[in-house]
Motif scaffolding. Structure first.
Motif, PDB file in Angstrom:
ATOM      1  N   GLY A   1      17.391 -40.521  -0.116  1.00  0.00           N
ATOM      2  CA  GLY A   1      17.073 -39.711  -1.153  1.00  0.00           C
ATOM      3  C   GLY A   1      16.199 -39.808  -2.466  1.00  0.00           C
TER       4      GLY A   1
ATOM      5  N   ASP B   1      25.772 -47.170 -19.184  1.00  0.00           N
ATOM      6  CA  ASP B   1      25.777 -47.061 -17.929  1.00  0.00           C
ATOM      7  C   ASP B   1      24.063 -46.773 -17.597  1.00  0.00           C
ATOM      8  OD1 ASP B   1      28.356 -48.518 -18.169  1.00  0.00           O
ATOM      9  OD2 ASP B   1      29.072 -46.331 -17.399  1.00  0.00           O
TER      10      ASP B   1
ATOM     11  N   TYR C   1       9.549 -34.692  -2.552  1.00  0.00           N
ATOM     12  CA  TYR C   1      10.997 -34.286  -2.882  1.00  0.00           C
ATOM     13  C   TYR C   1      11.857 -33.078  -2.804  1.00  0.00           C
ATOM     14  CZ  TYR C   1      16.116 -35.220  -5.030  1.00  0.00           C
ATOM     15  OH  TYR C   1      17.580 -34.901  -4.850  1.00  0.00           O
TER      16      TYR C   1
ATOM     17  N   PHE D   1      29.422 -44.347  -7.856  1.00  0.00           N
ATOM     18  CA  PHE D   1      28.811 -44.760  -6.053  1.00  0.00           C
ATOM     19  C   PHE D   1      30.334 -44.619  -4.768  1.00  0.00           C
ATOM     20  CE2 PHE D   1      25.220 -45.451  -8.157  1.00  0.00           C
ATOM     21  CZ  PHE D   1      24.482 -45.005  -7.657  1.00  0.00           C
TER      22      PHE D   1
ATOM     23  N   ILE E   1      27.992 -39.429 -17.074  1.00  0.00           N
ATOM     24  CA  ILE E   1      27.573 -41.064 -17.073  1.00  0.00           C
ATOM     25  C   ILE E   1      26.914 -41.699 -18.293  1.00  0.00           C
ATOM     26  CG2 ILE E   1      24.977 -42.223 -16.469  1.00  0.00           C
ATOM     27  CD1 ILE E   1      25.708 -40.379 -14.232  1.00  0.00           C
TER      28      ILE E   1
ATOM     29  N   HIS F   1      22.228 -41.867   2.712  1.00  0.00           N
ATOM     30  CA  HIS F   1      22.127 -40.456   2.278  1.00  0.00           C
ATOM     31  C   HIS F   1      21.405 -41.087   0.594  1.00  0.00           C
ATOM     32  CE1 HIS F   1      21.827 -36.584   0.666  1.00  0.00           C
ATOM     33  NE2 HIS F   1      21.602 -36.422   1.650  1.00  0.00           N
ATOM     34  N   PHE F   2      22.172 -41.842   0.027  1.00  0.00           N
ATOM     35  CA  PHE F   2      21.320 -42.578  -1.092  1.00  0.00           C
ATOM     36  C   PHE F   2      20.005 -43.174  -1.469  1.00  0.00           C
ATOM     37  CE2 PHE F   2      21.332 -45.847  -4.413  1.00  0.00           C
ATOM     38  CZ  PHE F   2      21.418 -44.206  -5.638  1.00  0.00           C
TER      39      PHE F   2
ATOM     40  N   LEU G   1      13.804 -38.668 -17.878  1.00  0.00           N
ATOM     41  CA  LEU G   1      15.133 -37.795 -17.068  1.00  0.00           C
ATOM     42  C   LEU G   1      16.371 -37.706 -17.766  1.00  0.00           C
ATOM     43  CD1 LEU G   1      13.693 -39.041 -13.119  1.00  0.00           C
ATOM     44  CD2 LEU G   1      13.293 -36.489 -14.218  1.00  0.00           C
TER      45      LEU G   1
ATOM     46  N   HIS H   1      12.570 -39.314  -3.495  1.00  0.00           N
ATOM     47  CA  HIS H   1      12.046 -39.747  -5.172  1.00  0.00           C
ATOM     48  C   HIS H   1      11.305 -40.250  -5.642  1.00  0.00           C
ATOM     49  CE1 HIS H   1      13.569 -38.238  -9.931  1.00  0.00           C
ATOM     50  NE2 HIS H   1      13.826 -36.875  -9.110  1.00  0.00           N
TER      51      HIS H   1
ATOM     52  N   HIS I   1      23.393 -35.807 -10.853  1.00  0.00           N
ATOM     53  CA  HIS I   1      24.792 -35.879 -11.677  1.00  0.00           C
ATOM     54  C   HIS I   1      25.530 -35.510 -12.764  1.00  0.00           C
ATOM     55  CE1 HIS I   1      20.635 -38.415 -10.867  1.00  0.00           C
ATOM     56  NE2 HIS I   1      21.943 -39.307 -10.594  1.00  0.00           N
TER      57      HIS I   1
HETATM   58  C1  HEM Z   1      16.164 -42.252 -13.907  1.00  0.00           C
HETATM   59  C2  HEM Z   1      17.049 -42.445 -13.504  1.00  0.00           C
HETATM   60  C3  HEM Z   1      17.918 -42.487 -11.763  1.00  0.00           C
HETATM   61  C4  HEM Z   1      17.037 -41.509 -11.064  1.00  0.00           C
HETATM   62  C5  HEM Z   1      15.475 -41.349 -10.829  1.00  0.00           C
HETATM   63  C6  HEM Z   1      18.575 -41.030 -10.362  1.00  0.00           C
HETATM   64  C7  HEM Z   1      18.005 -40.070  -9.286  1.00  0.00           C
HETATM   65  C8  HEM Z   1      18.841 -39.977  -7.953  1.00  0.00           C
HETATM   66  C9  HEM Z   1      18.553 -39.668  -6.975  1.00  0.00           C
HETATM   67  C10 HEM Z   1      16.979 -39.090  -6.251  1.00  0.00           C
HETATM   68  C11 HEM Z   1      19.865 -39.060  -6.545  1.00  0.00           C
HETATM   69  C12 HEM Z   1      20.066 -38.225  -4.353  1.00  0.00           C
HETATM   70  C13 HEM Z   1      19.810 -39.010  -3.333  1.00  0.00           C
HETATM   71  C14 HEM Z   1      20.156 -37.817  -2.399  1.00  0.00           C
HETATM   72  O1  HEM Z   1      19.734 -37.412  -2.040  1.00  0.00           O
HETATM   73  O2  HEM Z   1      21.578 -38.483  -2.190  1.00  0.00           O
HETATM   74  C15 HEM Z   1      21.375 -40.033  -6.685  1.00  0.00           C
HETATM   75  C16 HEM Z   1      22.726 -39.540  -6.384  1.00  0.00           C
HETATM   76  C17 HEM Z   1      23.170 -40.075  -7.385  1.00  0.00           C
HETATM   77  N1  HEM Z   1      22.688 -40.721  -8.371  1.00  0.00           N
HETATM   78 FE1  HEM Z   1      21.141 -41.549  -9.583  1.00  0.00          FE
HETATM   79  N2  HEM Z   1      19.596 -41.620 -10.769  1.00  0.00           N
HETATM   80  C18 HEM Z   1      19.339 -42.276 -11.524  1.00  0.00           C
HETATM   81  C19 HEM Z   1      20.758 -42.566 -12.497  1.00  0.00           C
HETATM   82  C20 HEM Z   1      21.255 -43.083 -12.078  1.00  0.00           C
HETATM   83  C21 HEM Z   1      22.628 -43.061 -12.890  1.00  0.00           C
HETATM   84  C22 HEM Z   1      22.304 -43.930 -14.394  1.00  0.00           C
HETATM   85  C23 HEM Z   1      23.935 -43.227 -12.504  1.00  0.00           C
HETATM   86  C24 HEM Z   1      25.229 -43.654 -12.643  1.00  0.00           C
HETATM   87  C25 HEM Z   1      25.619 -44.974 -13.798  1.00  0.00           C
HETATM   88  C26 HEM Z   1      23.620 -42.624 -10.933  1.00  0.00           C
HETATM   89  C27 HEM Z   1      24.487 -42.571  -9.946  1.00  0.00           C
HETATM   90  C28 HEM Z   1      24.343 -41.633  -8.742  1.00  0.00           C
HETATM   91  C29 HEM Z   1      25.608 -41.436  -8.186  1.00  0.00           C
HETATM   92  C30 HEM Z   1      26.481 -41.676  -7.848  1.00  0.00           C
HETATM   93  C31 HEM Z   1      23.867 -40.997  -6.507  1.00  0.00           C
HETATM   94  C32 HEM Z   1      25.361 -40.137  -5.374  1.00  0.00           C
HETATM   95  C33 HEM Z   1      25.744 -38.756  -5.374  1.00  0.00           C
HETATM   96  C34 HEM Z   1      26.505 -38.887  -4.225  1.00  0.00           C
HETATM   97  O3  HEM Z   1      25.664 -38.744  -2.634  1.00  0.00           O
HETATM   98  O4  HEM Z   1      27.503 -37.849  -3.884  1.00  0.00           O
HETATM   99  N3  HEM Z   1      22.736 -42.209 -10.808  1.00  0.00           N
HETATM  100  N4  HEM Z   1      20.085 -40.715  -7.851  1.00  0.00           N
END
Ligand code: HEM
Length: 144
Positions: free
Chosen positions: A72, A105, A87, A61, A101, A68-69, A137, A76, A96
């Motif tokens: 979002g 993790d 969403y 992150f 990943i 924003h995260f 997912l 979601h 992603h």
């Molecule tokens: C079921 C599991 C997961 C779901 C449902 C999910 C869902 C999301 C959603 C909806 C966003 C977007 C938020 C936005 O609109 O900006 C997001 C962003 C992100 N997710 Fe996930 N995620 C999951 C697992 C993970 C995992 C396992 C990691 C890392 C180990 C991760 C890392 C990130 C990062 C770093 C962002 C931010 C990206 C950015 O703004 O540059 N996510 N995730």
């Protein structure tokens, strides 16, 4: 005879009531069972705190905009649990891709989400149903 009937009926009522407590409610959305937006916000704030405290997960992150995260993820989750939100952000694959990943993790992040749900007092029955919605997912998030 009347007494026995009364007892059996009483026992039946208790069984029905207990069953109603442990059986997932089919006609009420997971979003409403959870307590709607306020509970989702509480879970996600706690989740973000947990991410911030985790030495490995926080690395992903470094460049992210936390607000924003937050917005979002809340949207979601609301849509995933059949809530009233739509969403409109990027797809899970788009977001992603390139993060590389690992399965390990991914599992840690799920654990952090479980901790957050425990902190928000979400029942384990409900937690399992929420996690079941998220499980498919995996392939859109791990090593893509
Ligand atoms: C079921 C599991 C997961 C779901 C449902 C999910 C869902 C999301 C959603 C909806 C966003 C977007 C938020 C936005 O609109 O900006 C997001 C962003 C992100 N997710 Fe996930 N995620 C999951 C697992 C993970 C995992 C396992 C990691 C890392 C180990 C991760 C890392 C990130 C990062 C770093 C962002 C931010 C990206 C950015 O703004 O540059 N996510 N995730």
């Amino acid at each position: 005879m009347g007494r026995l009937f009364g007892r059996v009926t009483g026992l039946l009522c208790i069984v029905i009531l207990l069953n109603a407590c442990v059986t997932p409610k089919a006609n009420v959305s997971l979003y409403h069972q959870l307590g709607g937006e306020p509970t989702i916000e509480r879970i996600i704030d706690s989740f973000i705190n947990e991410i911030g405290r985790h030495p490995t997960i926080i690395q992903y992150f470094k460049e992210a905009n936390v607000m924003h995260f937050r917005t979002g993820f809340i949207r979601h989750m609301c849509a995933l649990l059949d809530g009233p939100c739509k969403y409109t952000g990027d797809s899970m694959v788009q977001i992603h891709t390139g993060m590389d990943i690992t399965t390990r993790d991914f599992n840690i992040v799920v654990e952090l989400l479980i901790t957050a749900m425990n902190e928000a007092g979400v029942s384990h029955v409900l937690q399992n149903q929420i996690l079941a919605r998220m499980a498919p997912l995996r392939s859109e998030i791990i090593k893509i």
